[in-house]
Design a protein around this motif. Structure first.
Motif, PDB file in Angstrom:
ATOM      1  N   GLY A  78      31.665  45.754  25.203  1.00 36.06           N
ATOM      2  CA  GLY A  78      31.167  46.337  26.281  1.00 36.06           C
ATOM      3  C   GLY A  78      31.486  45.518  27.765  1.00 36.06           C
ATOM      4  O   GLY A  78      31.591  46.200  28.543  1.00 36.06           O
ATOM      5  N   ILE A  79      30.993  44.246  27.517  1.00 34.97           N
ATOM      6  CA  ILE A  79      31.433  43.490  28.713  1.00 34.97           C
ATOM      7  C   ILE A  79      33.048  43.408  29.015  1.00 34.97           C
ATOM      8  O   ILE A  79      33.317  43.354  30.067  1.00 34.97           O
ATOM      9  CB  ILE A  79      31.180  41.891  28.408  1.00 34.97           C
ATOM     10  N   GLU A  80      33.834  43.547  28.042  1.00 37.67           N
ATOM     11  CA  GLU A  80      35.192  43.555  28.546  1.00 37.67           C
ATOM     12  C   GLU A  80      35.595  44.809  29.206  1.00 37.67           C
ATOM     13  O   GLU A  80      36.281  44.792  29.912  1.00 37.67           O
ATOM     14  CB  GLU A  80      36.294  43.532  26.955  1.00 37.67           C
ATOM     15  N   THR A  81      34.779  45.733  28.679  1.00 38.92           N
ATOM     16  CA  THR A  81      34.974  47.202  29.536  1.00 38.92           C
ATOM     17  C   THR A  81      34.600  47.008  30.908  1.00 38.92           C
ATOM     18  O   THR A  81      35.276  47.649  31.876  1.00 38.92           O
ATOM     19  CB  THR A  81      34.550  48.295  28.833  1.00 38.92           C
ATOM     20  N   LEU A  82      33.426  46.339  30.979  1.00 39.65           N
ATOM     21  CA  LEU A  82      32.934  45.983  32.496  1.00 39.65           C
ATOM     22  C   LEU A  82      33.884  45.312  33.200  1.00 39.65           C
ATOM     23  O   LEU A  82      34.232  45.660  34.384  1.00 39.65           O
ATOM     24  CB  LEU A  82      31.585  45.371  32.339  1.00 39.65           C
ATOM     25  N   ARG A  83      34.545  44.249  32.641  1.00 40.98           N
ATOM     26  CA  ARG A  83      35.708  43.474  33.382  1.00 40.98           C
ATOM     27  C   ARG A  83      36.532  44.750  33.834  1.00 40.98           C
ATOM     28  O   ARG A  83      37.427  44.273  35.040  1.00 40.98           O
ATOM     29  CB  ARG A  83      36.087  42.583  32.552  1.00 40.98           C
ATOM     30  N   GLN A  84      37.025  45.471  33.089  1.00 37.59           N
ATOM     31  CA  GLN A  84      38.290  46.406  33.282  1.00 37.59           C
ATOM     32  C   GLN A  84      37.931  47.423  34.560  1.00 37.59           C
ATOM     33  O   GLN A  84      38.559  47.928  35.118  1.00 37.59           O
ATOM     34  CB  GLN A  84      38.775  47.042  32.259  1.00 37.59           C
ATOM     35  N   LEU A  85      36.244  47.721  34.535  1.00 39.18           N
ATOM     36  CA  LEU A  85      36.036  48.647  35.333  1.00 39.18           C
ATOM     37  C   LEU A  85      35.804  48.094  36.830  1.00 39.18           C
ATOM     38  O   LEU A  85      35.831  48.542  37.883  1.00 39.18           O
ATOM     39  CB  LEU A  85      34.648  49.177  35.122  1.00 39.18           C
ATOM     40  N   LEU A  86      35.557  46.699  37.056  1.00 39.10           N
ATOM     41  CA  LEU A  86      35.403  46.050  38.126  1.00 39.10           C
ATOM     42  C   LEU A  86      36.740  45.859  38.970  1.00 39.10           C
ATOM     43  O   LEU A  86      38.021  45.942  38.110  1.00 39.10           O
ATOM     44  CB  LEU A  86      34.894  44.335  37.947  1.00 39.10           C
ATOM     45  N   PRO A  87      36.873  45.390  40.186  1.00 35.94           N
ATOM     46  CA  PRO A  87      37.961  45.100  40.732  1.00 35.94           C
ATOM     47  C   PRO A  87      38.739  44.270  40.216  1.00 35.94           C
ATOM     48  O   PRO A  87      38.276  43.127  39.610  1.00 35.94           O
ATOM     49  CB  PRO A  87      37.569  44.986  42.125  1.00 35.94           C
ATOM     50  N   VAL A  88      40.266  44.299  40.007  1.00 40.90           N
ATOM     51  CA  VAL A  88      41.026  43.239  39.079  1.00 40.90           C
ATOM     52  C   VAL A  88      40.708  42.065  39.845  1.00 40.90           C
ATOM     53  O   VAL A  88      41.149  40.847  38.889  1.00 40.90           O
ATOM     54  CB  VAL A  88      42.614  43.811  39.314  1.00 40.90           C
ATOM     55  N   GLU A  89      40.420  41.618  40.815  1.00 34.78           N
ATOM     56  CA  GLU A  89      40.367  40.229  41.335  1.00 34.78           C
ATOM     57  C   GLU A  89      39.267  39.675  40.511  1.00 34.78           C
ATOM     58  O   GLU A  89      39.006  38.362  40.653  1.00 34.78           O
ATOM     59  CB  GLU A  89      39.955  40.102  43.062  1.00 34.78           C
ATOM     60  N   ILE A  90      38.437  40.187  39.816  1.00 38.34           N
ATOM     61  CA  ILE A  90      37.556  39.498  38.736  1.00 38.34           C
ATOM     62  C   ILE A  90      38.295  38.421  38.132  1.00 38.34           C
ATOM     63  O   ILE A  90      37.569  37.679  37.288  1.00 38.34           O
ATOM     64  CB  ILE A  90      36.687  40.729  38.039  1.00 38.34           C
ATOM     65  N   GLU A  91      39.511  38.965  37.784  1.00 37.84           N
ATOM     66  CA  GLU A  91      40.073  37.856  37.036  1.00 37.84           C
ATOM     67  C   GLU A  91      41.020  36.709  37.491  1.00 37.84           C
ATOM     68  O   GLU A  91      41.579  35.984  36.944  1.00 37.84           O
ATOM     69  CB  GLU A  91      41.401  38.746  35.922  1.00 37.84           C
ATOM     70  N   SER A  92      40.853  36.421  38.956  1.00 29.95           N
ATOM     71  CA  SER A  92      41.399  35.702  39.715  1.00 29.95           C
ATOM     72  C   SER A  92      40.532  34.014  39.206  1.00 29.95           C
ATOM     73  O   SER A  92      39.778  34.101  38.619  1.00 29.95           O
ATOM     74  CB  SER A  92      40.702  35.741  41.082  1.00 29.95           C
ATOM     75  N   GLN A  93      41.639  33.024  39.320  1.00 30.56           N
ATOM     76  CA  GLN A  93      41.352  31.846  38.725  1.00 30.56           C
ATOM     77  C   GLN A  93      40.672  31.003  39.820  1.00 30.56           C
ATOM     78  O   GLN A  93      40.438  29.878  39.664  1.00 30.56           O
ATOM     79  CB  GLN A  93      42.497  31.184  38.216  1.00 30.56           C
ATOM     80  N   VAL A  94      40.573  31.635  41.127  1.00 26.72           N
ATOM     81  CA  VAL A  94      40.134  30.919  42.352  1.00 26.72           C
ATOM     82  C   VAL A  94      39.066  31.924  43.065  1.00 26.72           C
ATOM     83  O   VAL A  94      39.140  33.191  42.788  1.00 26.72           O
ATOM     84  CB  VAL A  94      41.222  30.538  43.267  1.00 26.72           C
ATOM     85  N   LYS A  95      38.344  31.317  44.013  1.00 26.34           N
ATOM     86  CA  LYS A  95      37.147  32.171  44.598  1.00 26.34           C
ATOM     87  C   LYS A  95      37.964  32.872  45.536  1.00 26.34           C
ATOM     88  O   LYS A  95      39.160  32.946  46.241  1.00 26.34           O
ATOM     89  CB  LYS A  95      36.560  31.034  45.482  1.00 26.34           C
ATOM     90  N   VAL A  96      37.324  34.472  45.532  1.00 20.98           N
ATOM     91  CA  VAL A  96      38.019  35.509  46.312  1.00 20.98           C
ATOM     92  C   VAL A  96      37.203  35.960  47.596  1.00 20.98           C
ATOM     93  O   VAL A  96      35.816  35.733  47.222  1.00 20.98           O
ATOM     94  CB  VAL A  96      38.685  36.647  45.728  1.00 20.98           C
ATOM     95  N   GLU A  97      37.421  36.609  48.626  1.00 25.68           N
ATOM     96  CA  GLU A  97      36.666  36.800  49.448  1.00 25.68           C
ATOM     97  C   GLU A  97      36.752  38.664  49.767  1.00 25.68           C
ATOM     98  O   GLU A  97      38.028  39.127  49.323  1.00 25.68           O
ATOM     99  CB  GLU A  97      37.059  36.201  50.970  1.00 25.68           C
ATOM    100  N   SER A  98      35.662  39.180  50.502  1.00 23.10           N
ATOM    101  CA  SER A  98      35.921  40.381  50.991  1.00 23.10           C
ATOM    102  C   SER A  98      36.158  41.516  49.869  1.00 23.10           C
ATOM    103  O   SER A  98      36.992  42.444  49.808  1.00 23.10           O
ATOM    104  CB  SER A  98      36.812  40.536  51.958  1.00 23.10           C
ATOM    105  N   ILE A  99      35.546  41.237  48.614  1.00 17.10           N
ATOM    106  CA  ILE A  99      35.328  42.250  47.706  1.00 17.10           C
ATOM    107  C   ILE A  99      34.052  42.862  47.388  1.00 17.10           C
ATOM    108  O   ILE A  99      32.967  42.111  47.332  1.00 17.10           O
ATOM    109  CB  ILE A  99      36.057  41.644  46.299  1.00 17.10           C
ATOM    110  N   ASP A 100      34.129  44.137  47.261  1.00 20.98           N
ATOM    111  CA  ASP A 100      32.680  44.821  46.543  1.00 20.98           C
ATOM    112  C   ASP A 100      32.822  44.850  45.276  1.00 20.98           C
ATOM    113  O   ASP A 100      33.697  45.777  44.678  1.00 20.98           O
ATOM    114  CB  ASP A 100      32.752  46.207  47.414  1.00 20.98           C
ATOM    115  N   TRP A 101      32.149  44.389  44.651  1.00 17.04           N
ATOM    116  CA  TRP A 101      31.963  44.217  43.071  1.00 17.04           C
ATOM    117  C   TRP A 101      31.073  45.530  42.794  1.00 17.04           C
ATOM    118  O   TRP A 101      30.043  45.265  42.044  1.00 17.04           O
ATOM    119  CB  TRP A 101      31.413  42.825  42.776  1.00 17.04           C
TER     120      TRP A 101
END
Length: 773
Positions: free
Chosen positions: A127-150
């Motif tokens: 269920g959590i892995e599906t949430l990851r794929q529903l979120l913007p792909v930037e959720i997989e970033s290895q560094v901090k990201v800006e200006s994303i609506d989660w």
């Protein structure tokens, strides 16, 4: 009144500034892989922010939540909490439900609440892995990201796997991969909802697990003489006194760490301890384990046939294996213990006094029955420990052990046979599940073992064979990909071979068969590739690579060339004969007709610009195109090419000798005659050949060209002698014979076969085109 109007205006301004424009989702925004069993998109969305919490009631739920919590900590710096008191809003709640299938889950996202229901840890995890794929792909970033609506859409998902065994085998023997890479692979398996990691820990070229009772297994067996600068099949046999420096092994503490980490990601680790063959590394450590008992070195590369195997006649062999397995069983809680059982050359068993005595004492009639005795004995031992023996489909030979499970790799025959006998099976046929195969045109890919298994072919795989009865189908546990590592020397290369093919396999093993659709999947892969990029995965882009399919019109001697890649809807553009690939390139819409020697250059386009690898191929017309060919010695039935037109159809074979463009002769020499219809002037004949000594394909040792005006009296105009040379590479070569211009109607070409390898095996010659100029 004026004051009231001003208040109203200010209120509207404040309201509009504090509310972002609502995100509207459509079904095309939902790009989950593997595809859920059932999905319904609603209106509205849920937004994650720094105040979002996870409501959990047990350790397994909290462990699943932590995966997403860690993601948000990396990309936003948020320290999201798990709570034990139900909040009013802005939370993800976990509910345990016995009514949901094992590993299944329900996910309901509403404006302020997300609910995940499952009956075990794996269900909450997925269920959590599906949430990851529903979120913007930037959720997989290895560094901090800006200006994303989660935000994710309001959505209702009911999901569960079709099969319970969804696996990947990593061969860490041929090339050793560090513990950290194994853990990364486990993370990525969970991301794809795969639940089994099969570790091939033992093979001829390396023993990779610490066994405390037998320290030489890692002191000696884990290392080999470093010949990594040479091709796998071109490495010499090291002498016993050469220093062995390449290799490595996992300590028992490493194994415990890997197994615990896998458990935290819902992955079961299945160890493979090979027997009775593929064990030269063990024999090098303890020579007394073999029939001959003589010292051997750990091979640095390819080894065939495999004759230094465990002696089946000595009791000490079984004592050794039981002691090894006792330590393995302590480290791996897996229900299944893999014992290999494949590719045992029984030459030494046939001559061994111990093995002969064993066969007599046990009333065994053949070496195959002796192997069956060996596996059955080990099965009884493993079964006595409450585990299940699993092995490659060779364990069927001579009779299958009663409690064994079969992993069918030589096609599906082993799975059919085992399931018919009432045994469980895992389907992993080389045709669809061997990730050491090429995944794009061979000339564009790194060296691989052979065969062609692109991601679209993996997507066609189904573990249940149409001819299976319902009862047989019940014995199919699932499927698995295998990545043998002879040609995979680095972790980066390993990633390249696994991804995205593992995504295609994940959907074939998880999603309902009726819902599978390649066009839909290929669209969803675009989002997956972005996710891979953020995860720093060195994934293969081979699905974009353009390939060609050419057909000759025998009546007109014209060629129709089709261009394609694996994506059904692609913007492919091309140019001819040296033109530049720019915005003026021709949009490909139908096969390109060629009437003369032509070079086609093509590329995939995105945003009106060429991207990816450029396709370039020249189709050479010559004087023999479409002419009659008479075969004085017939080609082998296994490699007919295009039969009577093959040698003069312009279309050239590739390094994939199964591509349908090659004709081959086994042991026999080749001799054929081309009728040019009339006397014409010629001065040059070339013969297209291949050498790939691994599967016994060798260059001809001699090629001769003869000419005739009447088809009866032939005169030799040139001959090339090429003595055998050791070669570990795959080479395509045109042997060219040039001579003074002269008139002829008939061209005879002879090619001599090496006939026998230096080890006594039969040899092939492969020919694809004879060019007459």
């Amino acid at each position: 009144m004026k004051l009231r109007a001003l208040i109203i205006v200010l209120s509207l301004l404040i309201f509009s500034c504090s509310n972002k424009e609502a995100k509207v989702f459509t079904e095309t925004d939902i790009q989950i892989i593997p595809k859920p069993e059932r999905l319904k998109l609603g209106e509205g969305h849920f937004e994650f922010n720094k105040n979002t919490v996870f409501f959990t009631t047990d350790v397994s739920q909290s462990a699943a939540a932590q995966i997403l919590i860690d993601k948000f900590k990396t990309v936003q710096g948020w320290d999201l909490k798990t709570v034990e008191t139900l909040p009013k809003s802005n939370y993800i709640q976990f509910k345990t439900s016995e009514d949901i299938k094992k590993e299944g889950y329900k996910l309901l996202a509403e404006n302020n609440i997300i609910t995940i229901e499952a009956n075990n840890f794996n269900g909450f995890l997925y269920g959590i892995e599906t949430l990851r794929q529903l979120l913007p792909v930037e959720i997989e970033s290895q560094v901090k990201v800006e200006s994303i609506d989660w935000v994710i859409p309001n959505i209702d998902i009911v999901d569960a796997p079709r099969f319970k065994w969804r696996g990947l085998m990593l061969d860490v023997s041929r090339h050793f991969f560090q513990k950290e890479y194994i853990k990364k692979t486990i993370d990525r398996l969970a991301y794809h909802k795969m639940n089994t990691l099969h570790l091939h820990l033992v093979d001829d070229q390396g023993w990779r697990i610490e066994i405390k009772e037998y320290p030489k297994l890692t002191q000696i067996g884990a290392y080999r003489v470093d010949q990594e600068d040479k091709p796998w099949d071109g490495r010499y046999t090291p002498s016993l006194d050469e220093k062995a420096t390449y290799g490595g092994f996992y300590t028992q503490d490493d194994i415990k760490e890997i197994v615990a980490y896998a458990e935290s990601r819902g992955v079961n680790v299945v160890p493979e301890i090979e027997m009775p063959a593929h064990v030269t590394s063990a024999v090098a450590s303890y020579p007394e384990l073999s029939c001959l008992g003589k010292p051997v070195s750990v091979p640095s590369g390819g080894l065939w046939p495999i004759t230094d195997i465990y002696c089946a006649g000595k009791e000490s062999t079984f004592e050794f294996l039981e002691n090894v397995l006792n330590e393995v069983l302590e480290l791996f809680p897996s229900k299944y213990i893999h014992v290999g059982g494949d590719e045992a050359t029984k030459t030494n068993w046939k001559a061994c006094a111990h093995c002969k005595k064993r066969m007599k004492d046990e009333n065994l009639n053949s070496p195959e029955e002796l192997q069956s005795y060996f596996i059955k004995r080990m099965e009884r031992f493993i079964s006595s420990k409450g585990r299940v023996l699993i092995g490659w489909d060779e364990i069927l030979e001579g009779g299958l052990a009663p409690g064994a499970t079969v992993m069918s790799w030589r096609g599906v025959k082993g799975g059919l046979e085992a399931s018919e006998q009432g045994h469980d099976v895992v389907m992993t046929p080389g045709t669809h599940c061997y990730f050491d195969h090429y995944q794009g045109p061979m000339n564009t890919e790194p060296l691989a073992w052979g065969g062609n298994t692109p991601v679209s072919k993996v997507y066609e795989f189904d573990p249940i064979v149409d001819s299976m009865s319902d009862e047989q189908a019940q014995h199919v546990l699932g499927g698995q990909a295998n990545l043998w590592s002879e040609y995979v020397p680095t972790e980066s290369h390993s990633e390249y071979m696994i991804y995205p093919r593992i995504a295609a396999l994940s959907e074939t093993l998880w999603s309902p068969k009726k819902d599978r659709d390649w066009l839909d999947f290929s669209y969803r892969m675009e989002s997956l590739f972005k996710s891979y990029k953020y995860q720093n995965i060195n994934y293969a882009k081979s699905a974009y690579t353009i390939s060609s399919d050419a057909k000759v019109n025998d009546a007109t001697n014209t060629i129709n060339v089709s261009l394609k890649n694996e994506f059904p809807v692609s913007d492919i553009r091309y140019v001819l004969n040296g033109a530049s690939l720019d915005s003026t390139a021709i949009a490909y819409s139908k096969p390109i007709e060629i009437k003369a020697t032509t070079t086609i250059k093509a590329s995939l386009y995105k945003d009106n610009k060429p991207v990816g690898k450029v396709f370039e191929k020249t189709f050479n017309y010559h004087k023999a195109v479409g002419k009659k060919v008479v075969y004085n010695t017939k080609y082998h039935n296994s490699y007919k090419g295009k039969e009577s037109t093959n040698m003069v159809n312009i279309i050239r074979g590739t390094k994939n000798f199964h591509d349908g463009q090659w004709q081959a002769w086994l042991v026999n020499d080749m001799e054929l005659t081309i009728d040019l219809d009339e006397e014409i002037e010629i001065q040059d004949v070339s013969v297209g050949t291949m050498e790939h000594q691994g599967p016994s394909i060798y260059f001809p040792t001699q090629i001769e060209v003869l000419l005739s005006k009447d088809g009866k009296a032939f005169k030799s105009v040139g001959k090339i002698d090429r003595p055998y040379k050791n070669n570990a590479s795959i080479i395509l070569k045109d042997f060219n014979i040039h001579f003074d211009p002269q008139k002829a109607r008939f061209v005879k070409v002879k090619a001599k076969n090496l006939k026998k390898t230096d080890k006594g095996g039969d040899t092939w010659i492969f020919i694809d085109e004879i060019v007459v100029r």
